[in-house]
Design an enzyme around this catalytic site. Structure first.
Site, PDB file in Angstrom:
ATOM      1  N   HIS A 145       0.109  -6.517  10.589  1.00  0.00           N
ATOM      2  CA  HIS A 145      -0.232  -6.185   9.209  1.00  0.00           C
ATOM      3  C   HIS A 145       0.751  -6.808   8.218  1.00  0.00           C
ATOM      4  O   HIS A 145       0.599  -6.658   7.011  1.00  0.00           O
ATOM      5  CB  HIS A 145      -0.242  -4.649   9.058  1.00  0.00           C
ATOM      6  CG  HIS A 145      -0.784  -4.147   7.768  1.00  0.00           C
ATOM      7  ND1 HIS A 145       0.011  -3.554   6.806  1.00  0.00           N
ATOM      8  CD2 HIS A 145      -2.038  -4.143   7.261  1.00  0.00           C
ATOM      9  CE1 HIS A 145      -0.742  -3.200   5.769  1.00  0.00           C
ATOM     10  NE2 HIS A 145      -1.982  -3.545   6.021  1.00  0.00           N
ATOM     11  N   ARG A 274       0.148   6.763  -3.929  1.00  0.00           N
ATOM     12  CA  ARG A 274      -1.205   6.723  -4.495  1.00  0.00           C
ATOM     13  C   ARG A 274      -2.161   7.677  -3.794  1.00  0.00           C
ATOM     14  O   ARG A 274      -2.940   8.378  -4.422  1.00  0.00           O
ATOM     15  CB  ARG A 274      -1.781   5.304  -4.407  1.00  0.00           C
ATOM     16  CG  ARG A 274      -3.252   5.224  -4.800  1.00  0.00           C
ATOM     17  CD  ARG A 274      -3.777   3.812  -4.743  1.00  0.00           C
ATOM     18  NE  ARG A 274      -3.620   3.188  -3.457  1.00  0.00           N
ATOM     19  CZ  ARG A 274      -4.464   3.358  -2.420  1.00  0.00           C
ATOM     20  NH1 ARG A 274      -5.511   4.144  -2.532  1.00  0.00           N
ATOM     21  NH2 ARG A 274      -4.259   2.728  -1.282  1.00  0.00           N
TER      22      ARG A 274
END
Length: 390
Positions: A145, A274
């Site tokens: 990733h 978030r």
């Protein structure tokens, strides 16, 4: 009764644009980075000083120009890159193909298990292979990733590494929708460690011995804990101690336990998360020194920032959220920010986000969120970054 597949919305969007313009945001244009000179080749600029791009407030164009130059420059020997998500009509991939066609050694690790992008990644992989690139299809047990690009450049003094490390994907489309950082540097130690990591990945292994970089799954969470432990030690000695994180989610049990320990020791902890946050702040004697906000605005908050220390803090950007899967089951890379100007920019951005009172919500100690409202000047951090340089 909702449809499972929403791609039809893009067609609907095109239909409505001319008929109901009031439904749409006013267009905001990405500005040029103050660290970039448009008339000077990007490679020369990166060799001279570090460059940070902050998407979508600043354009991705300088990085695309950097990669395009690398694909053509006769002094470039090789390009190595990890690809997780790329655009359908990717300029990044086209530059890699051009580099291979120009005789450069191009190694690309394509993560085929990038959710929702499997088909797109397979198609690009075939084109890369056809052009002569060495394509690695991820690791068998770990998703790759990380957002990492390494250009090996031949100079009169010898080999020079140009390294790019980012928090988001090499995707021209999402660079206009997601907030992310892109760091380009010629610092040799960065390049050496990035090269070592690529060597391990080509062998189907992961890196256990990174010194400068934070590299998951083996030497990221342990180094983050070392940094937090340093702040705990300062707090126990009665000195100012601080930890700040910005990420998409906090779900790692180990990380939560360490943050609780730091809070109990008196370390001030500020989190900008978030999405999912599994730590409840503000509980007396437990998490009373932890403060959590979430910013949900026009753009998807995607950048990851790690800050350690109250005065002259260490600042990192990273591809990893504070989740078990990122810290222990994926290949992720975090990088320290050494350039004083860039460090100041990131710290200023972090501070402005903490003062957002338009799109921010605070996580309360009962597990609910409450929109931040106060009598201070209105700050929508995302709009602020478009209009003002930090």
């Amino acid at each position: 009764e909702s449809p499972l597949e929403f791609s039809f919305v893009f067609t609907l969007q095109d239909y409505l644009k001319s008929r109901h313009p009031e439904l749409f945001y006013k267009r905001l244009e990405a500005r040029n980075s103050p660290l970039v000179e448009n008339t000077v080749p990007m490679i020369k600029q990166v060799l001279k000083h570090d460059i940070l791009l902050s998407y979508p407030f600043e354009s991705m164009a300088p990085f695309l120009r950097f990669l395009d130059e690398a694909s053509r420059d006769p002094q470039v020997i090789s390009i190595k890159m990890t690809l997780y998500r790329v655009a359908k009509n990717s300029k990044v991939v086209k530059s890699l193909i051009r580099a291979a066609e120009n005789g450069k050694d191009v190694t690309v690790l394509v993560e085929l298990r990038a959710r929702f992008d499997e088909e797109n990644n397979i198609a690009w992989s075939k084109q890369l292979e056809s052009a002569g690139c060495h394509v690695i299809y991820g690791l068998s047990e770990l998703k790759v990733h990380s957002k990492l690009c390494l250009v090996t450049y031949r100079t009169d003094e010898g080999i020079q590494y140009l390294t790019q490390i980012g928090t988001g994907n090499y995707n021209e489309k999402t660079s206009k929708l997601y907030t992310d950082f892109c760091l380009m540097t010629s610092e040799h130690a960065f390049g050496e460690e990035a090269n070592e990591l690529f060597t391990h990945l080509c062998l189907g292994e992961t890196d256990h011995n990174a010194n400068l970089l934070l590299v998951a799954p083996h030497c990221m969470i342990s180094k983050i804990f070392e940094k937090i432990d340093e702040q705990i030690k300062l707090a126990k000695a009665g000195k100012p101690a601080y930890v700040g994180f910005k990420c998409n989610a906090v779900t790692s049990k180990k990380m939560i336990e360490k943050l609780v320990e730091a809070s109990q020791a008196g370390v001030k902890i500020q989190l900008i998360v978030r999405g999912i946050c599994c730590i409840i702040p503000g509980i007396k004697g437990y998490t009373e020194n932890i403060h959590v906000i979430s910013i949900v605005g026009r753009y998807l908050e995607h950048s990851r920032i790690y800050i350690f220390g109250d005065k002259n803090p260490e600042v990192y950007i990273s591809s990893a959220d504070l989740m078990t899967r990122n810290l222990e089951r994926r290949v992720e890379v975090g990088a320290p920010i050494h350039d004083p100007r860039i460090k100041k920019t990131i710290l200023n951005m972090f501070d402005i986000m903490l003062h957002d009172n338009v799109k921010a919500s605070r996580l309360l100690n009962d597990g609910t969120y409450k929109r931040v409202k106060n009598k201070q000047e209105k700050i929508n951090s995302q709009e602020y970054f478009f209009k003002k340089k930090v």
